[in-house]
Design an enzyme around this catalytic site. Structure first.
Site, PDB file in Angstrom:
ATOM      1  N   ILE A   1       0.827  -1.216   0.000  1.00 46.12           N
ATOM      2  CA  ILE A   1       0.000   0.000   0.000  1.00 46.12           C
ATOM      3  C   ILE A   1       0.863   1.269   0.000  1.00 46.12           C
ATOM      4  CG2 ILE A   1      -2.037  -1.104   0.948  1.00 46.12           C
ATOM      5  CD1 ILE A   1      -1.291  -0.067   3.721  1.00 46.12           C
ATOM      6  N   GLY A   2       2.110   1.088  -0.393  1.00 44.37           N
ATOM      7  CA  GLY A   2       3.001   2.243  -0.480  1.00 44.37           C
ATOM      8  C   GLY A   2       3.995   2.297   0.662  1.00 44.37           C
TER       9      GLY A   2
ATOM     10  N   ILE B   1      14.643  -3.432  12.684  1.00 42.06           N
ATOM     11  CA  ILE B   1      14.188  -2.600  11.564  1.00 42.06           C
ATOM     12  C   ILE B   1      14.756  -3.199  10.275  1.00 42.06           C
ATOM     13  CG2 ILE B   1      14.217  -0.270  10.567  1.00 42.06           C
ATOM     14  CD1 ILE B   1      12.631  -0.531  13.223  1.00 42.06           C
TER      15      ILE B   1
ATOM     16  N   ASN C   1      14.323  -2.376   7.047  1.00 44.10           N
ATOM     17  CA  ASN C   1      14.843  -1.401   6.085  1.00 44.10           C
ATOM     18  C   ASN C   1      14.742  -0.011   6.706  1.00 44.10           C
ATOM     19  OD1 ASN C   1      15.068   0.560   4.041  1.00 44.10           O
ATOM     20  ND2 ASN C   1      14.324  -0.849   2.474  1.00 44.10           N
TER      21      ASN C   1
ATOM     22  N   LYS D   1      15.415   2.839   5.772  1.00 41.46           N
ATOM     23  CA  LYS D   1      14.971   3.945   4.918  1.00 41.46           C
ATOM     24  C   LYS D   1      13.444   3.953   4.762  1.00 41.46           C
ATOM     25  CE  LYS D   1      16.129   6.281   0.625  1.00 41.46           C
ATOM     26  NZ  LYS D   1      16.969   6.231  -0.590  1.00 41.46           N
TER      27      LYS D   1
ATOM     28  N   GLN E   1       7.979   5.669   6.900  1.00 46.09           N
ATOM     29  CA  GLN E   1       6.724   5.385   7.591  1.00 46.09           C
ATOM     30  C   GLN E   1       6.566   6.279   8.812  1.00 46.09           C
ATOM     31  OE1 GLN E   1       4.036   3.088   6.799  1.00 46.09           O
ATOM     32  NE2 GLN E   1       5.152   3.648   4.962  1.00 46.09           N
TER      33      GLN E   1
ATOM     34  N   GLY F   1       6.989  -3.867  13.315  1.00 47.44           N
ATOM     35  CA  GLY F   1       6.131  -3.091  12.416  1.00 47.44           C
ATOM     36  C   GLY F   1       6.139  -1.617  12.788  1.00 47.44           C
TER      37      GLY F   1
ATOM     38  N   GLU G   1       2.054   2.324  12.179  1.00 42.08           N
ATOM     39  CA  GLU G   1       1.206   3.232  12.957  1.00 42.08           C
ATOM     40  C   GLU G   1       1.991   4.038  13.998  1.00 42.08           C
ATOM     41  OE1 GLU G   1      -2.309   1.893  12.337  1.00 42.08           O
ATOM     42  OE2 GLU G   1      -1.535   0.042  11.499  1.00 42.08           O
TER      43      GLU G   1
HETATM   44 MO1  MOS Z   1      -3.910   0.474   9.086  1.00 42.96          MO
HETATM   45  S1  MOS Z   1      -5.415   1.517  10.028  1.00 42.96           S
HETATM   46  O1  MOS Z   1      -4.155  -1.005   9.787  1.00 42.96           O
HETATM   47  O2  MOS Z   1      -3.972   0.406   7.459  1.00 42.96           O
END
Ligand code: MOS
Length: 745
Positions: A472-473, A636, A638, A640, A645, A709, A712
């Protein structure tokens, strides 16, 4: 010699060139001969019934093929199927064109299909719709008394309800030396990824469709389409090529998918449906919430009493929930707690996950309350967090799998120059500007869920890995390629990662910051299985030097297998393939997290944000002039793409604190700023110095990669850090978001 591992390298995104040169094709850009265009018509009332839709004038226009409404839509297999998608909350999901009933303003009520987009849009504008209106309620603040407990649903294990009260909150709070009682109000926010929602459905004949969709889950959309339209899953192929941002908006199949597939199946032609920016405000949003917090501390600054209540909006048909109040006691180990979370069903569409759902809502309230309490006690805000540092999760009574939050505070404060902060309010200035320093804590759960991956050693001795997962980018393509490369010790150019296609091995929706852990783990198990197979073939070769070699003496490197004890002994993958009938070597594996082990630990990423604001004393205008976020998110993969993110999350945090809000006119039950001119977001001129630190964090529990991850976590701490900085600069504590300059005058 082992090649340098790819994991940990700051590799630029592999699809970057395709994206910036415009060769990357998105869901709404797949063209076929005879493609038709659908345009959606949305309800202009909030609640009631459609009494008539006059489509005759539209249908008379040459080039208009069909107008679908609830009156002529096909009868569908599972109109009321509850869990037809992986992200469906408990309740009865909304289906477009189901019947004449209007449940919310902007509800899709018709689809006009024509030979061009412009024609479809024009024809849509001349439909005559009559309604019978009913009274409705859309105002959360005015309807808080209608709060009730949420229904428990399929995803409750991922979104747990609050724990039971502990100790005696009332008594302990009353006995506290310092108390803070505050209400925090958040408005609605809407998703505005750059790419609009679009679906191109290619009708392949015999009830078979190929679908290009903007989504966060190809398999999820395949299941949805199969379920709703009663198609064999094998006849539904969903491809999500490139995704121009999603942030949660694509976790559930959106209604353009339904419309596009319905029309394609009925008309037996290719149909594309693209929503416009205005329509991006008609399918889910971050819910408004009202939170009440009461925190009490003793004379040493120890927080002993925590009460956190959240009341959130949901729709009349589904119970959308977020984890909000639970975080209070995971972060701060008070023995007396009362945590409550309630929903108010209103006449709106169901809310939808939006980057750090629940976490970013919670953090603003919790971290503002902590800041206010530190101020009352005259303790430095960082020091106050350290006094109340949770070495263990007392809410669940279990240890953290790892938690380097302390280092986030220390390294973040150091980089930012926190020691230069004068604790006195309104004490720091630059010309006619007031300067404020604020900080806050961030947190986000680190989940890993089951997924599959296929790994193939090709005839050329290269590695091909595939998974149905989207990108998703976020950098998924790049990161998965890195993880795969290390499995066989190959350079990146010898690894191909195929993704974004429901035909490929199963992957869940991409979200919750769990994609690297989830799909990365699947690639690791496929890689491990592939190594075993390759080694077996290598041992079967004539005069194989590996016949009696110990497994620990084997290295996968330089495009082949060698012996650690004698690196001169080397067989290339190509030779192994040639010796075993010149056939690819292939394996498909499932990775399933060990839930029995995992549930003994709380697994979360943490962060600390430090922010400087500059506020014009006369005009009240607010600039975030500097911000540092220190993140502890395990390994981590990557640095970069991970940094990007975090930067994106920080920008969103600035947006959340100062700009973003969907304004409702509750007299009409309608959002009033459904466009990017009036829905404010920061632009380049609003963003100044942003800095990211990844602190070292080893985690051997969370998953095989040790990675938590970062999707968020960059957002979570920013809004409260900004609100706290504004308090420090001005002495004014504004507890609703976004904070506007007029409130500071
Ligand atoms: Mo996120 S709100 O799980 O794309």
């Amino acid at each position: 010699m082992i090649d340098q591992p790819q994991i940990g390298q700051p590799i630029s995104r592999l699809e970057g060139r395709a994206k910036v040169t415009g060769t990357a094709k998105y869901a709404g850009e797949y063209n076929v001969d005879g493609l038709l265009y659908g345009y959606v018509v949305n309800s202009t009332i909030t609640k009631g019934k459609i009494t008539q839709i006059d489509t005759s004038a539209a249908k008379e226009i040459e080039g208009v093929i069909e107008v679908f409404t609830h009156e002529n839509r096909p009868s569908l297999a599972w109109f009321d199927m509850q869990y037809s998608d992986m992200d469906a909350p408990p309740g009865s999901p909304f289906r477009p064109l189901q019947n004449a009933e209007i449940k919310y303003n902007g509800q899709p009520i018709a689809l006009v299909v024509a030979e061009t987009f412009e024609l479809a849009r024009y024809a849509a504008s001349i439909l005559k719709v009559s309604y019978e209106e009913e009274s409705f309620a859309t105002d959360l603040y005015q309807n808080q008394d209608k709060g009730r407990d949420p229904k428990v649903g399929m995803a409750t294990f991922l979104k747990p309800l609050p724990p039971k009260p502990k100790g005696d909150f009332e008594k302990e709070y009353a006995a506290s030396v310092a108390q803070v009682s505050a209400e925090y109000v958040h408005g609605t926010e809407h998703h505005n990824p750059m790419e609009l929602f679009a679906t191109t459905t290619i009708y392949e004949g015999d009830g078979k469709v190929t679908i290009y969709d903007k989504t966060q889950g190809t398999v999820n959309c395949q299941l949805y389409v199969g379920n709703i339209f009663g198609l064999h899953f094998k006849n539904v192929r969903v491809i999500s090529p490139y995704v121009g941002g999603a942030f949660g908006s694509g976790l559930r199949p959106q209604y353009q998918l339904f419309m596009s597939v319905m029309a394609a199946l009925e008309l037996k032609r290719a149909v594309r449906v693209t929503l416009d920016r205005h329509q991006m405000y008609t399918f889910g949003h971050r819910p408004p919430t009202v939170q009440q917090l009461n925190f009490g501390a003793d004379e040493n600054g120890v927080v002993n009493a925590i009460k956190h209540t959240a009341i959130a909006e949901t729709s009349q048909h589904e119970d959308y929930t977020e984890v909000v109040v639970n975080w209070s006691n995971i972060l701060y180990p008070a023995k007396n707690t009362k945590l409550e979370y309630q929903l108010v069903p209103l006449d709106v569409y169901s809310p939808l996950d939006m980057r750090a759902p629940g976490g970013s809502t919670a953090s603003h309230a919790i971290e503002s309350t902590m800041d206010a309490l530190a101020f009352k006690l005259s303790i430095d805000p960082v020091q106050f967090r350290l006094i109340n540092y949770a070495d263990m999760d007392v809410a669940e009574n279990r240890p953290f799998s790892s938690k380097e939050l302390k280092q986030c505070y220390i390294q973040g404060a150091e980089r930012f120059g926190w020691s230069k902060r004068n604790p006195e309010l309104r004490s720091m200035r630059r010309g006619n500007k007031l300067i404020g320093y604020g900080m806050a804590t961030g947190f986000w759960e680190s989940m890993t869920i089951p997924a599959r991956a296929e790994a193939v050693l090709t005839k050329e001795g290269k590695l091909r890995v595939s998974s149905a997962v989207t990108d998703i980018g976020t950098g998924t393509l790049t990161v998965m390629t890195q993880i795969a490369a290390d499995e066989l010790g190959l350079p990146l150019e010898d690894v191909q990662f195929n993704y974004g296609d429901s035909k490929m091995p199963f992957a869940p929706i991409q979200g919750g910051s769990f994609t690297v852990s989830t799909v990365g783990s699947a690639i690791k198990s496929a890689g491990k299985a592939l190594r075993k197979k390759i080694l077996k073939k290598a041992r079967e070769m004539d005069n194989s030097p590996f016949k009696n070699a110990d497994d620990n003496d084997i290295s996968f490197e330089r495009g082949g297998i060698s012996l650690n004890s004698n690196p001169a002994v080397m067989v290339f993958f190509k030779e192994i393939i040639a010796a075993s009938g010149n056939k690819e070597i292939k394996t498909t594996n499932m990775s399933v997290p060990n839930v029995f082990k995992l549930k003994k630990y709380t697994r979360a990423a943490h962060s600390a944000a430090f922010v400087e604001v500059e506020i014009d004393e006369e005009l009240g205008t607010i600039q975030v002039t500097r911000a540092v976020t220190a993140v502890a998110a395990g390994n981590i993969i990557n640095p970069k793409t991970a940094r990007s993110q975090i930067l994106g999350g920080m920008v969103w945090g600035i947006s959340k604190a100062l700009y973003e809000e969907t304004i409702s006119d509750h007299r009409f039950g309608k959002y009033m700023n459904q466009n990017l001119a009036e829905y404010h977001i920061p632009v380049h001129a609003d963003i100044h110095e942003l800095d990211v630190i990844f602190v070292e964090e080893k985690d051997e529990i969370v998953n095989e990669l040790g990675s938590k991850g970062v999707g968020e976590i960059g957002l979570v701490a920013m809004a409260p850090a900004i609100a706290n900085a504004i308090f420090h600069a001005t002495g004014k504590r504004i507890n609703h978001l976004p904070i506007h300059f007029d409130e500071l005058i």
